[in-house]
Design an enzyme around this catalytic site. Structure first.
Site, mmCIF file in Angstrom:
data_model
loop_
_atom_site.group_PDB
_atom_site.id
_atom_site.type_symbol
_atom_site.label_atom_id
_atom_site.label_comp_id
_atom_site.label_asym_id
_atom_site.label_seq_id
_atom_site.Cartn_x
_atom_site.Cartn_y
_atom_site.Cartn_z
ATOM 1 N N ASP A 196 -0.303 5.316 1.026
ATOM 2 C CA ASP A 196 -0.349 5.823 1.932
ATOM 3 C C ASP A 196 -0.494 5.769 4.102
ATOM 4 O OD1 ASP A 196 -1.068 7.819 0.090
ATOM 5 O OD2 ASP A 196 -3.014 7.006 -0.445
ATOM 6 N N THR A 200 -2.674 0.136 -4.878
ATOM 7 C CA THR A 200 -3.505 1.790 -3.420
ATOM 8 C C THR A 200 -4.249 2.546 -4.520
ATOM 9 O OG1 THR A 200 -2.779 4.116 -3.014
ATOM 10 C CG2 THR A 200 -1.631 2.928 -5.181
ATOM 11 N N ASP A 226 0.770 -1.484 -0.266
ATOM 12 C CA ASP A 226 -0.128 0.139 0.035
ATOM 13 C C ASP A 226 1.153 1.063 -0.350
ATOM 14 O OD1 ASP A 226 -2.739 2.070 0.932
ATOM 15 O OD2 ASP A 226 -1.419 2.132 2.355
ATOM 16 N N ASN A 246 -0.005 10.333 -8.021
ATOM 17 C CA ASN A 246 0.432 10.983 -6.553
ATOM 18 C C ASN A 246 1.863 9.889 -6.232
ATOM 19 O OD1 ASN A 246 -1.487 12.922 -6.750
ATOM 20 N ND2 ASN A 246 -3.143 11.072 -5.567
ATOM 21 N N GLU A 289 -0.895 11.305 4.855
ATOM 22 C CA GLU A 289 -2.729 11.089 4.602
ATOM 23 C C GLU A 289 -2.336 12.261 5.155
ATOM 24 O OE1 GLU A 289 -5.213 10.693 3.422
ATOM 25 O OE2 GLU A 289 -5.088 7.991 3.300
ATOM 26 N N LYS A 329 -12.033 11.694 -4.336
ATOM 27 C CA LYS A 329 -13.040 11.959 -4.042
ATOM 28 C C LYS A 329 -14.452 11.655 -4.082
ATOM 29 C CE LYS A 329 -12.205 10.308 -8.857
ATOM 30 N NZ LYS A 329 -11.401 10.110 -9.555
ATOM 31 N N GLU A 330 -14.622 10.423 -3.503
ATOM 32 C CA GLU A 330 -15.197 9.790 -2.764
ATOM 33 C C GLU A 330 -15.472 10.320 -1.370
ATOM 34 O OE1 GLU A 330 -13.285 8.193 -4.281
ATOM 35 O OE2 GLU A 330 -14.250 6.422 -5.779
ATOM 36 N N ASP A 344 -1.530 0.079 6.694
ATOM 37 C CA ASP A 344 -1.309 0.010 7.130
ATOM 38 C C ASP A 344 -2.988 0.872 8.148
ATOM 39 O OD1 ASP A 344 -2.194 2.117 5.564
ATOM 40 O OD2 ASP A 344 -2.385 3.676 6.891
HETATM 41 C C1 XBP Z 1 -5.347 6.455 0.534
HETATM 42 C C2 XBP Z 1 -6.541 6.648 0.104
HETATM 43 C C3 XBP Z 1 -6.201 8.321 -0.768
HETATM 44 C C4 XBP Z 1 -5.628 9.385 -0.550
HETATM 45 C C5 XBP Z 1 -5.825 10.356 -1.659
HETATM 46 O O1 XBP Z 1 -5.888 4.458 1.085
HETATM 47 O O2 XBP Z 1 -7.846 6.654 0.712
HETATM 48 O O3 XBP Z 1 -7.808 8.065 -1.742
HETATM 49 O O4 XBP Z 1 -6.355 9.893 0.850
HETATM 50 O O5 XBP Z 1 -6.017 10.250 -2.872
HETATM 51 P P1 XBP Z 1 -4.447 3.580 0.676
HETATM 52 P P2 XBP Z 1 -6.876 10.439 -4.072
HETATM 53 O O6 XBP Z 1 -3.935 4.246 1.346
HETATM 54 O O7 XBP Z 1 -5.860 2.974 1.423
HETATM 55 O O8 XBP Z 1 -4.819 3.385 -1.030
HETATM 56 O O9 XBP Z 1 -7.364 11.748 -3.596
HETATM 57 O O10 XBP Z 1 -5.432 10.763 -5.256
HETATM 58 O O11 XBP Z 1 -7.605 9.426 -4.146
HETATM 59 MG MG MG Z 2 -2.924 3.254 3.731
#
Ligand code: XBP
Ligand code: MG
Length: 249
Positions: A10, A121, A8, A127, A17, A53-54, A182
């Site tokens: 983020d 991810t 993963d 990103n 984050e 976006k969600e 994480d």
């Molecule tokens: C990561 C996320 C991502 C970022 C935002 O979750 O939830 O949505 O917060 O990225 P994970 P975007 O680590 O479980 O993959 O704004 O590009 O969607």
């Molecule tokens: Mg994560």
């Protein structure tokens, strides 16, 4: 046999984050003249929903924002998100967010040991590229055989889809891999795809339910920056390939 590691991004590779995504969202809101502001605790709550976006849509609904009734709100969110991505990439270019302890070392050791690497991810592909190239260098993009990211699958984490996509691309079965996550949404996704999962939690996810994890620790650790949790549980300072093979069984 352990063949591949799937990471993963983020919260796992870096604490993106709080200091990356959250900051980029707020810059985009400000620039658009909106009075939305996501402080650290608010953002922690919004992390329940993956995908930028969600997450914005979820915010409009849970905070009863009047904008949610606008007829073109989906288009507006898409535009805001594009601006947020631009800000995020710029923050990465300024090296605002370092990799978490042990990440660079373990990636290098895994490569030396002939393990295959991939990424699964929820975040936007640009990103991922921005984080990797600004921390590990441009060449690091080639270290990962598959970078599964963003809207490439219709259902984001906690759905298993992104891990299944990566496994299919690599022509591997879940039994041949280990996942690194994480968060609760992350482990639901990796376990859903049948993957053994190692958790390195962070400030936002320390109290998450990680039932089913192969190991839950504070971070991967380095020789000069031991993982306190790993010392407690296994009497070791850091995660290495030997430990990964043992966890994989
Ligand atoms: C990561 C996320 C991502 C970022 C935002 O979750 O939830 O949505 O917060 O990225 P994970 P975007 O680590 O479980 O993959 O704004 O590009 O969607
Ligand atoms: Mg994560």
């Amino acid at each position: 046999m352990l063949e591949a590691l799937i990471f993963d991004v983020d919260g796992t590779l870096a604490d993106t984050e709080r200091d990356g995504h959250r900051v980029a969202f707020n810059l985009a809101f400000e620039e658009a003249g909106l009075d939305w502001h996501w402080d650290e605790p608010t953002y922690g709550e919004l992390l329940a929903v993956t995908g930028g976006k969600e997450r914005m849509k979820h915010y409009l609904e849970t905070h009863d924002r009047p904008e949610r009734h606008e007829p073109d709100i989906d288009e507006r969110i898409r535009e805001l998100h594009a601006q947020k991505t631009r800000h995020y990439v710029e923050l990465m270019r300024q090296s605002r967010v370092p990799l978490r302890p042990g990440v660079q070392r373990l990636l290098q050791e895994a490569r030396d040991a002939g393990l295959r690497l991939a990424i699964a991810t929820t975040t936007t592909p640009q990103n991922v590229t921005a984080l990797l190239s600004n921390t590990l260098g441009e060449d690091s993009l080639d270290w990962f055989e598959v970078i599964g990211a963003g809207d490439i699958v219709p259902k984001k984490k906690p759905g298993p889809d992104i891990y299944e996509y990566v496994l299919e691309k690599m022509k591997l079965s879940p039994e041949q891999c280990l996942a690194f996550e994480d968060s609760r949404n992350g482990i639901l996704s990796s376990l859903g795809a049948g993957l053994k999962t190692l958790i390195t939690y962070n400030g936002y996810t320390a109290d998450d339910d990680f039932g089913g994890a192969a190991l839950v620790i504070d971070h991967l650790g380095d020789p000069d920056r031991p993982s306190a949790e790993l010392q407690k549980q296994k009497g070791r300072d850091f995660v290495d390939v030997e430990l990964l093979r043992a966890l994989h069984g």
